[in-house]
Design a protein around this motif. Structure first.
Motif, short mmCIF file in Angstrom:
data_model
loop_
_atom_site.label_atom_id
_atom_site.label_comp_id
_atom_site.label_asym_id
_atom_site.label_seq_id
_atom_site.Cartn_x
_atom_site.Cartn_y
_atom_site.Cartn_z
N GLU A 1 14.27 3.69 -0.31
CA GLU A 1 12.86 3.53 -0.01
C GLU A 1 12.02 3.63 -1.28
O GLU A 1 12.37 4.34 -2.23
CB GLU A 1 12.38 4.59 0.99
CG GLU A 1 12.85 4.38 2.42
CD GLU A 1 14.12 5.13 2.70
OE1 GLU A 1 14.82 5.50 1.73
OE2 GLU A 1 14.44 5.36 3.87
N ASP A 2 10.90 2.98 -1.22
CA ASP A 2 9.97 2.99 -2.34
C ASP A 2 8.56 2.91 -1.77
O ASP A 2 8.32 2.06 -0.90
CB ASP A 2 10.27 1.79 -3.25
CG ASP A 2 9.21 1.61 -4.32
OD1 ASP A 2 8.56 0.55 -4.35
OD2 ASP A 2 9.02 2.55 -5.12
N ASN B 1 8.49 0.50 1.35
CA ASN B 1 9.50 -0.55 1.28
C ASN B 1 10.90 0.03 1.31
O ASN B 1 11.13 1.18 0.94
CB ASN B 1 9.31 -1.36 -0.01
CG ASN B 1 7.92 -1.93 -0.12
OD1 ASN B 1 7.52 -2.77 0.67
ND2 ASN B 1 7.17 -1.45 -1.10
N CYS B 2 11.83 -0.81 1.73
CA CYS B 2 13.23 -0.42 1.79
C CYS B 2 14.07 -1.57 1.28
O CYS B 2 13.87 -2.72 1.70
CB CYS B 2 13.60 -0.09 3.24
SG CYS B 2 15.36 0.17 3.55
N VAL C 1 6.56 -4.09 10.89
CA VAL C 1 7.76 -4.13 10.06
C VAL C 1 8.08 -5.57 9.73
O VAL C 1 8.00 -6.44 10.59
CB VAL C 1 8.95 -3.47 10.80
CG1 VAL C 1 10.25 -3.74 10.05
CG2 VAL C 1 8.74 -1.99 10.93
N THR C 2 8.43 -5.81 8.48
CA THR C 2 8.92 -7.13 8.07
C THR C 2 10.33 -6.98 7.53
O THR C 2 10.72 -5.92 7.05
CB THR C 2 8.02 -7.75 7.00
OG1 THR C 2 8.04 -6.91 5.84
CG2 THR C 2 6.59 -7.90 7.50
N SER D 1 12.86 -4.68 3.36
CA SER D 1 12.02 -4.52 4.54
C SER D 1 10.80 -3.70 4.13
O SER D 1 10.84 -2.94 3.16
CB SER D 1 12.79 -3.79 5.64
OG SER D 1 11.96 -3.46 6.72
N SER D 2 9.73 -3.88 4.88
CA SER D 2 8.55 -3.05 4.65
C SER D 2 8.04 -2.51 5.97
O SER D 2 8.17 -3.15 7.01
CB SER D 2 7.45 -3.84 3.94
OG SER D 2 6.93 -4.83 4.81
N LEU D 3 7.49 -1.32 5.90
CA LEU D 3 6.85 -0.69 7.05
C LEU D 3 5.38 -0.46 6.70
O LEU D 3 5.08 0.17 5.68
CB LEU D 3 7.51 0.65 7.39
CG LEU D 3 6.80 1.52 8.44
CD1 LEU D 3 6.84 0.85 9.81
CD2 LEU D 3 7.44 2.91 8.51
N LEU D 4 4.51 -0.99 7.53
CA LEU D 4 3.08 -0.81 7.34
C LEU D 4 2.54 0.02 8.50
O LEU D 4 2.78 -0.31 9.66
CB LEU D 4 2.37 -2.17 7.32
CG LEU D 4 0.85 -2.16 7.42
CD1 LEU D 4 0.23 -1.56 6.17
CD2 LEU D 4 0.31 -3.57 7.65
#
Lengths: 112, 114
Positions: free
Chosen positions: A6-7, A22-23, A63-64, A72-75
């Motif tokens: 993760e970042d 982000n992952c 999530v994308t 992937s990203s988590l918003l």
């Protein structure tokens, strides 16, 4: 070994702002999942996105998934103090469909 | 509905002592069961998983062992604890049949080995 990373490692935002984390992962997956962990507690499943999906929504979560970039990203939109927690991505690998591989997590602090 | 229990919630043990952590699941049958360890500020490391009674798979070599004596009971054990065994231990379950792939976690046991 950990598949996902993760970042950023930590994120501090004001209440009402959006939080994005982000992952990235290394090998082909069946699905990618996001979990939340409040301090000293167990993990809670938030959302699952399958390898053939590109975007998914659940309430204030978006999530994308980009399988070409293995990321992937988590918003989290309109963050609240209650969103303060650690967020982990977990991948289910194609060849290990009983198991999840977790990243080290992003610690999110939402300031009131 | 399904629930998962872990006990004890916290444990302080001396080096060299034995360990037994228990996890039980209610409201489902034949779940997949998992034991994870989480070091402070880190992600989860999968220790053991089980797809049925008596079926245990170990992910990392260590002085821990796991057993599944009943369908919904998963036990983590050690004969002699090491300092490095300190951590937060989490049990989880998942449905056996996809596409229900998410895992459901217990509240965890915080183990301190002194």
């Amino acid at each position: 070994s950990q598949q996902g990373e993760e970042d950023p490692q930590a994120l501090s935002i004001q209440e009402g702002e959006n939080a994005t984390m982000n992952c990235s992962y290394k090998t082909s997956i069946n699905n990618l999942q996001w979990y939340r962990q409040n301090s000293g507690r167990g993990l809670v499943h938030l959302i699952l996105i399958r390898s053939n999906e590109r975007e998914k929504h659940s309430g204030r979560l978006r999530v994308t998934l980009d399988t070409s970039k293995k990321s992937s990203s988590l918003l989290i939109t309109a963050s609240r103090a209650a969103d303060t927690a650690s967020y982990f991505c977990a991948t289910e690998l194609r060849e290990d469909d009983y198991k999840l591989s977790f990243g080290a997590g992003t610690t999110v602090t939402v300031r009131a | 509905s399904q629930t998962i229990h872990q006990w004890p919630a916290t444990l302080v043990q001396p080096v060299g002592s034995p360990l037994s952590l228990e996890c039980t699941v209610e409201g489902t049958s034949n779940p997949n069961l998992y034991w994870y360890r989480q070091a402070a500020g880190r992600g989860l490391q999968l220790l053991f998983y089980s797809v049925g009674i008596g079926q245990i798979s170990s992910e990392v070599p260590q002085n821990l062992s796991a057993s599944r004596p009943q369908d919904r009971q998963f036990i983590l054990s050690s004969k002699k604890l090491l300092l490095s065994d300190s951590g937060f231990y989490l049990c989880a379950w998942s449905w056996t049949v996809p596409p229900h792939n998410e895992q459901f976690f217990g509240p965890g046991t915080r183990l301190t080995v002194l």
